[in-house]
Design a protein around this motif. Structure first.
Motif, PDB file in Angstrom:
ATOM      1  N   MET A   1       0.803  -1.360   0.055  1.00 31.93           N
ATOM      2  CA  MET A   1       0.014   0.144   0.078  1.00 31.93           C
ATOM      3  C   MET A   1       0.859   1.302  -0.030  1.00 31.93           C
ATOM      4  SD  MET A   1      -2.649   0.952   2.845  1.00 31.93           S
ATOM      5  CE  MET A   1      -3.487   2.618   2.838  1.00 31.93           C
ATOM      6  N   ASN A   2       0.612   2.064  -0.940  1.00 35.03           N
ATOM      7  CA  ASN A   2       1.606   3.473  -1.198  1.00 35.03           C
ATOM      8  C   ASN A   2       0.765   4.593  -0.396  1.00 35.03           C
ATOM      9  OD1 ASN A   2       3.473   5.148  -1.746  1.00 35.03           O
ATOM     10  ND2 ASN A   2       2.462   5.462  -3.698  1.00 35.03           N
ATOM     11  N   ILE A   3       1.073   5.105   0.720  1.00 31.60           N
ATOM     12  CA  ILE A   3       0.356   6.209   1.361  1.00 31.60           C
ATOM     13  C   ILE A   3       0.838   7.419   0.769  1.00 31.60           C
ATOM     14  CG2 ILE A   3      -0.249   7.327   3.521  1.00 31.60           C
ATOM     15  CD1 ILE A   3       0.355   4.537   4.891  1.00 31.60           C
ATOM     16  N   LYS A   4       0.149   8.298   0.356  1.00 31.74           N
ATOM     17  CA  LYS A   4       0.408   9.503  -0.413  1.00 31.74           C
ATOM     18  C   LYS A   4       0.273  10.663   0.851  1.00 31.74           C
ATOM     19  CE  LYS A   4      -2.440   8.851  -3.649  1.00 31.74           C
ATOM     20  NZ  LYS A   4      -3.544   9.078  -4.709  1.00 31.74           N
ATOM     21  N   TYR A  25      10.356   5.571   4.780  1.00 27.84           N
ATOM     22  CA  TYR A  25       9.517   4.534   5.065  1.00 27.84           C
ATOM     23  C   TYR A  25       9.147   4.194   3.593  1.00 27.84           C
ATOM     24  CZ  TYR A  25       9.590   5.568   9.957  1.00 27.84           C
ATOM     25  OH  TYR A  25       9.969   5.977  11.117  1.00 27.84           O
ATOM     26  N   LYS A  26       9.417   3.093   2.917  1.00 29.17           N
ATOM     27  CA  LYS A  26       9.291   2.926   1.575  1.00 29.17           C
ATOM     28  C   LYS A  26       7.795   2.853   1.125  1.00 29.17           C
ATOM     29  CE  LYS A  26      13.393   1.813   1.343  1.00 29.17           C
ATOM     30  NZ  LYS A  26      14.337   3.005   0.822  1.00 29.17           N
ATOM     31  N   HIS A  27       6.777   2.842   1.881  1.00 35.69           N
ATOM     32  CA  HIS A  27       5.375   2.779   1.626  1.00 35.69           C
ATOM     33  C   HIS A  27       4.706   4.353   1.565  1.00 35.69           C
ATOM     34  CE1 HIS A  27       5.342   2.153   5.891  1.00 35.69           C
ATOM     35  NE2 HIS A  27       3.968   2.895   5.833  1.00 35.69           N
ATOM     36  N   LEU A  28       5.744   5.322   1.749  1.00 37.53           N
ATOM     37  CA  LEU A  28       5.169   6.665   1.904  1.00 37.53           C
ATOM     38  C   LEU A  28       5.634   7.311   0.665  1.00 37.53           C
ATOM     39  CD1 LEU A  28       5.748   7.657   5.603  1.00 37.53           C
ATOM     40  CD2 LEU A  28       3.774   6.826   4.840  1.00 37.53           C
ATOM     41  N   THR A  29       4.876   8.115  -0.060  1.00 40.71           N
ATOM     42  CA  THR A  29       5.246   9.044  -1.184  1.00 40.71           C
ATOM     43  C   THR A  29       4.978  10.293  -0.616  1.00 40.71           C
ATOM     44  OG1 THR A  29       4.629   7.401  -2.838  1.00 40.71           O
ATOM     45  CG2 THR A  29       4.998   9.727  -3.548  1.00 40.71           C
ATOM     46  N   THR A 108       0.302   7.021  11.291  1.00 40.31           N
ATOM     47  CA  THR A 108      -0.222   5.649  10.859  1.00 40.31           C
ATOM     48  C   THR A 108      -1.395   5.286  11.762  1.00 40.31           C
ATOM     49  OG1 THR A 108       1.708   4.442  11.750  1.00 40.31           O
ATOM     50  CG2 THR A 108       1.807   5.031   9.567  1.00 40.31           C
TER      51      THR A 108
END
Length: 136
Positions: A1-4, A25-29, A108
């Motif tokens: 899941m990518n969190i913008k 944190y790899k899942h954050l853009t 989060t």
């Protein structure tokens, strides 16, 4: 899941430190905004899961809340002497000056609480897989 995530603050050194810290944190853009007008345009044209913003980015007078209709979870970055008046109840608050890991953890938690409360009433499917270990 990518969190913008959008981070908005006029203090560019703080913005860079927080953005670089969260980007680990790899899942954050993360997208950073230091100009109020650019931030307002982005809020109208893009959708974000989380927006972290400081009072300095609101307006020249510091009293108008931006349009946050395209944001799942708006979070106000406050510090002890911040005076913003009364924030709408849908805007969460996080202490601005703390470790990035603390901001990440609280962000989060709030996002999970917010999205799970939005999904109440929807049925979830549970799928289980059983595989015996060492079997022939």
């Amino acid at each position: 899941m990518n969190i913008k995530v959008a981070i908005a603050d006029r203090d560019e050194s703080y913005l860079d430190r927080l953005g670089e810290g969260l980007q680990r944190y790899k899942h954050l853009t993360c997208t950073r905004y230091s100009d109020p007008e650019t931030f307002q345009r982005a809020l109208l044209s893009r959708t974000f899961d989380v927006v972290l913003f400081d009072v300095s980015i609101l307006s020249e007078k510091g009293d108008s809340i931006p349009d946050l209709s395209n944001v799942t979870l708006p979070i106000f970055l406050y510090h002890g002497d911040t005076e913003i008046g009364i924030l709408p109840s849908y805007i969460e608050k996080i202490d601005k000056y703390q470790r990035v890991s603390g901001i990440y953890r609280r962000m989060t938690q709030l996002l999970y609480q917010h999205t799970s409360s939005m999904e109440q009433g929807e049925r979830a499917a549970l799928i289980a897989v059983y595989s015996p270990a060492g079997g022939t």
